[in-house]
Design a protein around this motif. Structure first.
Motif, mmCIF file in Angstrom:
data_model
loop_
_atom_site.group_PDB
_atom_site.id
_atom_site.type_symbol
_atom_site.label_atom_id
_atom_site.label_comp_id
_atom_site.label_asym_id
_atom_site.label_seq_id
_atom_site.Cartn_x
_atom_site.Cartn_y
_atom_site.Cartn_z
ATOM 1 N N UNK A 89 27.852 38.137 43.736
ATOM 2 C CA UNK A 89 28.455 39.263 43.001
ATOM 3 C C UNK A 89 29.969 39.152 42.914
ATOM 4 N N UNK A 90 30.501 39.543 41.763
ATOM 5 C CA UNK A 90 31.941 39.546 41.561
ATOM 6 C C UNK A 90 32.528 40.866 42.045
ATOM 7 N N UNK A 91 33.703 40.826 42.663
ATOM 8 C CA UNK A 91 34.355 42.087 43.036
ATOM 9 C C UNK A 91 34.822 42.826 41.785
ATOM 10 N N UNK A 92 35.040 44.112 41.924
ATOM 11 C CA UNK A 92 35.488 44.923 40.797
ATOM 12 C C UNK A 92 36.968 44.743 40.518
ATOM 13 N N UNK A 93 37.737 44.389 41.545
ATOM 14 C CA UNK A 93 39.177 44.209 41.388
ATOM 15 C C UNK A 93 39.631 42.986 42.178
ATOM 16 N N UNK A 94 40.897 42.642 41.989
ATOM 17 C CA UNK A 94 41.507 41.549 42.752
ATOM 18 C C UNK A 94 42.276 42.058 43.960
ATOM 19 N N UNK A 95 42.103 43.327 44.296
ATOM 20 C CA UNK A 95 42.793 43.907 45.452
ATOM 21 C C UNK A 95 42.511 43.081 46.705
ATOM 22 N N UNK A 96 43.552 42.865 47.502
ATOM 23 C CA UNK A 96 43.399 42.139 48.748
ATOM 24 C C UNK A 96 43.601 40.645 48.629
ATOM 25 N N UNK A 97 43.842 40.166 47.401
ATOM 26 C CA UNK A 97 44.071 38.742 47.178
ATOM 27 C C UNK A 97 45.466 38.523 46.600
ATOM 28 N N UNK A 98 45.964 37.302 46.725
ATOM 29 C CA UNK A 98 47.289 36.972 46.208
ATOM 30 C C UNK A 98 47.249 36.507 44.759
ATOM 31 N N UNK A 110 51.485 39.837 54.429
ATOM 32 C CA UNK A 110 51.335 39.147 53.148
ATOM 33 C C UNK A 110 49.883 38.759 52.927
ATOM 34 N N UNK A 111 49.390 39.006 51.719
ATOM 35 C CA UNK A 111 48.039 38.586 51.371
ATOM 36 C C UNK A 111 47.991 37.073 51.254
ATOM 37 N N UNK A 112 46.987 36.448 51.826
ATOM 38 C CA UNK A 112 46.976 34.982 51.916
ATOM 39 C C UNK A 112 45.721 34.347 51.333
ATOM 40 N N UNK A 143 52.272 33.764 43.506
ATOM 41 C CA UNK A 143 51.271 34.568 44.200
ATOM 42 C C UNK A 143 51.762 34.994 45.572
ATOM 43 N N UNK A 144 52.478 34.112 46.243
ATOM 44 C CA UNK A 144 52.975 34.420 47.590
ATOM 45 C C UNK A 144 54.179 35.352 47.562
ATOM 46 N N UNK A 145 54.993 35.237 46.506
ATOM 47 C CA UNK A 145 56.298 35.912 46.536
ATOM 48 C C UNK A 145 56.318 37.256 45.822
ATOM 49 N N UNK A 146 55.307 37.587 45.031
ATOM 50 C CA UNK A 146 55.307 38.862 44.324
ATOM 51 C C UNK A 146 55.624 38.691 42.852
ATOM 52 N N UNK A 147 55.951 39.804 42.180
ATOM 53 C CA UNK A 147 56.148 39.826 40.731
ATOM 54 C C UNK A 147 57.366 39.011 40.328
ATOM 55 N N UNK A 148 57.207 38.059 39.412
ATOM 56 C CA UNK A 148 58.347 37.283 38.933
ATOM 57 C C UNK A 148 59.108 38.040 37.851
ATOM 58 N N UNK A 149 60.285 37.535 37.529
ATOM 59 C CA UNK A 149 61.047 38.055 36.403
ATOM 60 C C UNK A 149 60.645 37.241 35.182
ATOM 61 N N UNK A 150 59.706 37.763 34.405
ATOM 62 C CA UNK A 150 59.214 37.019 33.255
ATOM 63 C C UNK A 150 60.098 37.245 32.042
#
Length: 256
Positions: free
Chosen positions: A40-49, A1-3, A232-239
C-alpha cells in the motif's frame, strides 16, 4: 532531521539501481514501496525527506492494469500541492508528474530511445538547483517508447533530445526526467538483444556506447541526483522565479 527517502517502485524490472548508493552516501535511508506487488502507498510524504517515483512500462493512467496508479497520483498531487518534500520522477514517474498536473502523455509516440542518448540542456537549466553548471549537452540512458507530448501550464522545460522534446521538466520543487539516471552502463549490458533489435537498435552498438560512456554517466548523474538529495536534507531551496527562500544548495561537481 528526516533521514528517509520514499521510493515508489512501479515495475520489478525498474528498480532504484544506483540511487541506493547515492542515498547512502548522504546518510539517508530508502523506504521502498513495491506498488506493483500490492504494497500500500502512503497518503502523504510526511515523515520523509524526499519522494522518488520510479519507471515502468505502463502509461500513467493505465489504472485497470496497474490499480495502484490512482493512489500514486494522489500521493504525488498531495506532495506537490502542499510542497511537502522535493520530488523526482523517473521515466513513468516523469509522465505521472506531467499527467497529474494537466499535461499529456501518449503511448508509442514518435521514435523510441534506448541506450545512451544525447540530451540538450536548455537555457532554463542555467539557474536550476540541480542543473546549474551543466554543459549544453549531456548523455543519459534511455528506455522508452511512450513520452510526454504536452507539458503542464506551470512546468519549466529543462532538457530535450532529438527524438523527445520533453526530457526533463520542473514544477516547483518537483523534477521529472524521461531518462534513467539510476541505470548504470553495466545494467545496459544485461538488456536482451532481441528486445533491442525489436526496437530498431543494434545490441552491440548499444552496449559498446554504454561501456564507453560509463564514467561520464556516473560523474554527471551522481552529481545531479546528489544535488536533489542535498535539497532533501537541507529544506526548501530558493528556486528561480518561485519567490521562495531557503538554504543554499550544497555544491557538486557536474561532469561534462
Amino acid at each position: 532531521m528526516t533521514t528517509t527517502v520514499l521510493i515508489i517502485e512501479n515495475d520489478p524490472g525498474s528498480g532504484p539501481g544506483r540511487l541506493l548508493d547515492w542515498i547512502a552516501q548522504r546518510d539517508l535511508a530508502p523506504v521502498i514501496v513495491r506498488a506493483h506487488a500490492g504494497e500500500p502507498l502512503p497518503a502523504t510524504s510526511d515523515g520523509h525527506a524526499a519522494l522518488i517515483l520510479l519507471g515502468g512500462g505502463m502509461l500513467p493512467d493505465a489504472d485497470a492494469a496497474s490499480p495502484w496508479l490512482p493512489a500514486e497520483r494522489e500521493l504525488l498531487r498531495t506532495t506537490v500541492e502542499r510542497d511537502q518534500v522535493p520530488v523526482l520522477g523517473i521515466c513513468l514517474g516523469a509522465q505521472l508528474l506531467a499527467h497529474t498536473f494537466g499535461g499529456e502523455v501518449r503511448g508509442q509516440y514518435g521514435l523510441p530511445e534506448k541506450g545512451v542518448t544525447e540530451l540538450n540542456v536548455l537555457p532554463a537549466a542555467q539557474d536550476d538547483p540541480l542543473l546549474a553548471g551543466l554543459p549544453s549537452t549531456v548523455r543519459a540512458v534511455e528506455s522508452h517508447q511512450d513520452q510526454i507530448t504536452r507539458l503542464p501550464a506551470d512546468a519549466v522545460l529543462l532538457m530535450s533530445s532529438q527524438r523527445c522534446a520533453h526530457q526533463m521538466l520542473r514544477i516547483g520543487r518537483s523534477w521529472g526526467v524521461q531518462f534513467h539516471p539510476e541505470v548504470s552502463a553495466a545494467r545496459v549490458t544485461a538488456w536482451k538483444p532481441e528486445s533491442l533489435r525489436a526496437w530498431g537498435f543494434d545490441p552491440a552498438a548499444v552496449v559498446a556506447e554504454a561501456d564507453r560512456r560509463a564514467a561520464e554517466l556516473e560523474q554527471t548523474w551522481s552529481a545531479v541526483v546528489g544535488r536533489f538529495l542535498d535539497l532533501a536534507r537541507s529544506g526548501t531551496p530558493d528556486l528561480p522565479g518561485s519567490g521562495r527562500t531557503g538554504r543554499t544548495v550544497s555544491g557538486a561537481t557536474v561532469g561534462p
